[in-house]
Design a protein around this motif. Structure first.
Motif, PDB file in Angstrom:
ATOM      1  N   PHE A 282       0.921  -1.530  -0.954  1.00 12.33           N
ATOM      2  CA  PHE A 282       0.003  -0.124   0.107  1.00 12.33           C
ATOM      3  C   PHE A 282       0.777   1.183   0.183  1.00 12.33           C
ATOM      4  O   PHE A 282       1.695   1.621   1.016  1.00 12.33           O
ATOM      5  CB  PHE A 282      -1.081  -0.366   1.120  1.00 12.33           C
ATOM      6  CG  PHE A 282      -1.979  -1.067   1.092  1.00 12.33           C
ATOM      7  CD1 PHE A 282      -3.064  -0.876  -0.133  1.00 12.33           C
ATOM      8  CD2 PHE A 282      -1.376  -2.224   1.930  1.00 12.33           C
ATOM      9  CE1 PHE A 282      -3.754  -2.099   0.129  1.00 12.33           C
ATOM     10  CE2 PHE A 282      -2.438  -2.964   1.634  1.00 12.33           C
ATOM     11  CZ  PHE A 282      -3.412  -3.040   1.145  1.00 12.33           C
ATOM     12  N   SER A 283       0.530   1.860  -0.559  1.00 14.37           N
ATOM     13  CA  SER A 283       1.372   2.704  -1.002  1.00 14.37           C
ATOM     14  C   SER A 283       0.267   3.937  -1.451  1.00 14.37           C
ATOM     15  O   SER A 283      -0.436   4.234  -0.858  1.00 14.37           O
ATOM     16  CB  SER A 283       1.662   3.338  -2.285  1.00 14.37           C
ATOM     17  OG  SER A 283       2.958   4.154  -2.726  1.00 14.37           O
ATOM     18  N   SER A 284       0.798   5.360  -1.898  1.00 14.71           N
ATOM     19  CA  SER A 284       0.117   6.719  -1.917  1.00 14.71           C
ATOM     20  C   SER A 284       0.166   7.373  -2.360  1.00 14.71           C
ATOM     21  O   SER A 284       0.912   7.283  -3.498  1.00 14.71           O
ATOM     22  CB  SER A 284       0.811   7.399  -0.361  1.00 14.71           C
ATOM     23  OG  SER A 284       0.211   8.830  -0.776  1.00 14.71           O
ATOM     24  N   LEU A 285      -1.183   7.924  -2.999  1.00 10.19           N
ATOM     25  CA  LEU A 285      -1.514   8.955  -4.794  1.00 10.19           C
ATOM     26  C   LEU A 285      -0.095  10.447  -4.319  1.00 10.19           C
ATOM     27  O   LEU A 285       0.090  10.975  -5.255  1.00 10.19           O
ATOM     28  CB  LEU A 285      -2.762   9.678  -4.947  1.00 10.19           C
ATOM     29  CG  LEU A 285      -3.991   8.498  -5.168  1.00 10.19           C
ATOM     30  CD1 LEU A 285      -4.634   8.837  -4.744  1.00 10.19           C
ATOM     31  CD2 LEU A 285      -3.005   7.640  -6.644  1.00 10.19           C
TER      32      LEU A 285
ATOM     33  N   ILE B 160      -0.836  -0.677  -4.381  1.00 10.11           N
ATOM     34  CA  ILE B 160      -1.965   0.215  -4.597  1.00 10.11           C
ATOM     35  C   ILE B 160      -1.539   1.403  -4.357  1.00 10.11           C
ATOM     36  O   ILE B 160      -1.231   1.318  -3.070  1.00 10.11           O
ATOM     37  CB  ILE B 160      -2.576  -0.409  -3.866  1.00 10.11           C
ATOM     38  CG1 ILE B 160      -3.371  -2.159  -4.325  1.00 10.11           C
ATOM     39  CG2 ILE B 160      -4.385  -0.838  -3.873  1.00 10.11           C
ATOM     40  CD1 ILE B 160      -4.322  -2.936  -3.570  1.00 10.11           C
ATOM     41  N   ARG B 161      -2.310   2.315  -4.737  1.00 10.41           N
ATOM     42  CA  ARG B 161      -1.384   3.578  -5.016  1.00 10.41           C
ATOM     43  C   ARG B 161      -3.005   4.584  -4.031  1.00 10.41           C
ATOM     44  O   ARG B 161      -3.983   3.996  -4.917  1.00 10.41           O
ATOM     45  CB  ARG B 161      -0.538   4.708  -5.732  1.00 10.41           C
ATOM     46  CG  ARG B 161       0.561   4.473  -6.013  1.00 10.41           C
ATOM     47  CD  ARG B 161       0.875   5.177  -6.747  1.00 10.41           C
ATOM     48  NE  ARG B 161       2.230   4.903  -7.225  1.00 10.41           N
ATOM     49  CZ  ARG B 161       1.803   4.114  -8.183  1.00 10.41           C
ATOM     50  NH1 ARG B 161       1.462   3.961  -9.800  1.00 10.41           N
ATOM     51  NH2 ARG B 161       3.168   3.367  -8.799  1.00 10.41           N
TER      52      ARG B 161
ATOM     53  N   ILE C 109      -9.784  -3.982  -3.795  1.00 11.65           N
ATOM     54  CA  ILE C 109      -9.037  -5.485  -2.946  1.00 11.65           C
ATOM     55  C   ILE C 109      -9.075  -6.830  -4.185  1.00 11.65           C
ATOM     56  O   ILE C 109      -8.978  -7.372  -4.375  1.00 11.65           O
ATOM     57  CB  ILE C 109      -8.951  -5.183  -1.249  1.00 11.65           C
ATOM     58  CG1 ILE C 109      -8.258  -3.945  -1.389  1.00 11.65           C
ATOM     59  CG2 ILE C 109      -8.884  -6.535  -1.319  1.00 11.65           C
ATOM     60  CD1 ILE C 109      -6.736  -3.784  -1.509  1.00 11.65           C
ATOM     61  N   ASP C 110     -10.835  -7.071  -3.841  1.00 12.53           N
ATOM     62  CA  ASP C 110     -11.003  -7.324  -4.812  1.00 12.53           C
ATOM     63  C   ASP C 110     -11.336  -7.832  -6.472  1.00 12.53           C
ATOM     64  O   ASP C 110     -10.919  -8.490  -7.066  1.00 12.53           O
ATOM     65  CB  ASP C 110     -12.517  -8.120  -5.013  1.00 12.53           C
ATOM     66  CG  ASP C 110     -14.069  -8.596  -3.433  1.00 12.53           C
ATOM     67  OD1 ASP C 110     -12.984  -9.132  -2.646  1.00 12.53           O
ATOM     68  OD2 ASP C 110     -14.591  -8.037  -2.782  1.00 12.53           O
ATOM     69  N   MET C 111     -10.442  -6.923  -7.194  1.00 14.20           N
ATOM     70  CA  MET C 111     -10.469  -6.651  -8.183  1.00 14.20           C
ATOM     71  C   MET C 111      -8.880  -7.783  -8.830  1.00 14.20           C
ATOM     72  O   MET C 111      -8.520  -7.086 -10.027  1.00 14.20           O
ATOM     73  CB  MET C 111     -10.940  -5.449  -9.219  1.00 14.20           C
ATOM     74  CG  MET C 111     -11.695  -5.488  -8.581  1.00 14.20           C
ATOM     75  SD  MET C 111     -13.366  -6.503  -9.315  1.00 14.20           S
ATOM     76  CE  MET C 111     -12.605  -6.000 -11.552  1.00 14.20           C
TER      77      MET C 111
ATOM     78  N   GLU D 194       0.007  -2.088 -11.191  1.00  9.66           N
ATOM     79  CA  GLU D 194      -0.075  -1.671  -9.813  1.00  9.66           C
ATOM     80  C   GLU D 194      -1.441  -0.635 -10.301  1.00  9.66           C
ATOM     81  O   GLU D 194      -1.671  -0.686 -11.297  1.00  9.66           O
ATOM     82  CB  GLU D 194       1.012  -0.234 -10.231  1.00  9.66           C
ATOM     83  CG  GLU D 194       2.273  -0.611  -9.951  1.00  9.66           C
ATOM     84  CD  GLU D 194       3.454   0.456 -11.115  1.00  9.66           C
ATOM     85  OE1 GLU D 194       3.579   1.267 -10.811  1.00  9.66           O
ATOM     86  OE2 GLU D 194       4.561   0.278 -11.445  1.00  9.66           O
ATOM     87  N   MET D 195      -1.753  -0.357  -9.185  1.00  6.08           N
ATOM     88  CA  MET D 195      -3.146   0.083  -9.472  1.00  6.08           C
ATOM     89  C   MET D 195      -3.041   1.426  -8.502  1.00  6.08           C
ATOM     90  O   MET D 195      -2.792   2.069  -7.248  1.00  6.08           O
ATOM     91  CB  MET D 195      -4.317  -0.637  -8.422  1.00  6.08           C
ATOM     92  CG  MET D 195      -3.925  -2.570  -8.338  1.00  6.08           C
ATOM     93  SD  MET D 195      -4.702  -3.356  -8.392  1.00  6.08           S
ATOM     94  CE  MET D 195      -6.931  -2.903  -7.976  1.00  6.08           C
TER      95      MET D 195
END
Length: 173
Positions: free
Chosen positions: A58-61, A91-92, A138-140, A147-148
């Protein structure tokens, strides 16, 4: 499959089948953090993770709009994830609208207002992600490296204060 961390993000991750995933939700939780030891702690913990599992980081925008220490750290962590883990998803996310961490934007603003402290309403936009939207994405997560970015809704700071600090559906002012 493991969840590394116990904060606001870790608390909502699904307990059902995780398909050989490791959700790494243990990082620097305060974007204003100045102690280098906190940034090093996250890196050390990341490097101890099982490389045979699909790592979800888990990252950040904020990496797209900030040059601060926190954003630099998140960029560095993303590089480590890409270089060390054969299978990963970065995931940002923007600011979350749930949880108890006093350092999240909404909780920070709520606490200031509850204590009758002055709040600087910056002329800036932030992205607010609901728990429901977060869990949808998360389900996807696909079974391959990717990267999302989960942006949520784009709101001004003033809109955030009005919606989440004064008109919160959960009854918190």
């Amino acid at each position: 499959m493991p969840i590394t961390g116990s904060g606001d993000i870790a608390s909502v991750l699904p307990l059902k089948d995780r398909r050989n995933r490791n959700y790494f939700a243990s990082g620097v939780s305060n974007s204003s953090e100045l102690r280098e030891s906190e940034y090093q702690r996250e890196l050390n913990l990341l490097l101890k993770q099982d490389r045979n599992l699909h790592l979800i980081y888990f990252s950040s925008l904020s990496i797209f709009y900030s040059q601060g220490r926190y954003a630099q750290h998140k960029k560095q962590m993303e590089t480590w994830v890409k270089n060390v883990f054969p299978l990963y998803t970065i995931i940002r996310i923007g600011n979350i609208d749930w949880g108890t961490n006093p350092n999240t934007l909404i909780n920070f603003l709520r606490n200031k207002l509850a204590n009758n402290e002055p709040v600087e309403i910056q002329d800036a936009y932030r992205y607010i992600v609901s728990r429901e939207e977060f869990l949808y994405w998360i389900d996807m997560i696909p079974p391959f490296s990717c990267e999302m970015c989960i942006t949520g809704r784009r709101l001004t700071i003033k809109q955030i204060v009005q919606e989440y600090c004064y008109h919160d559906k959960k009854g918190v002012n």
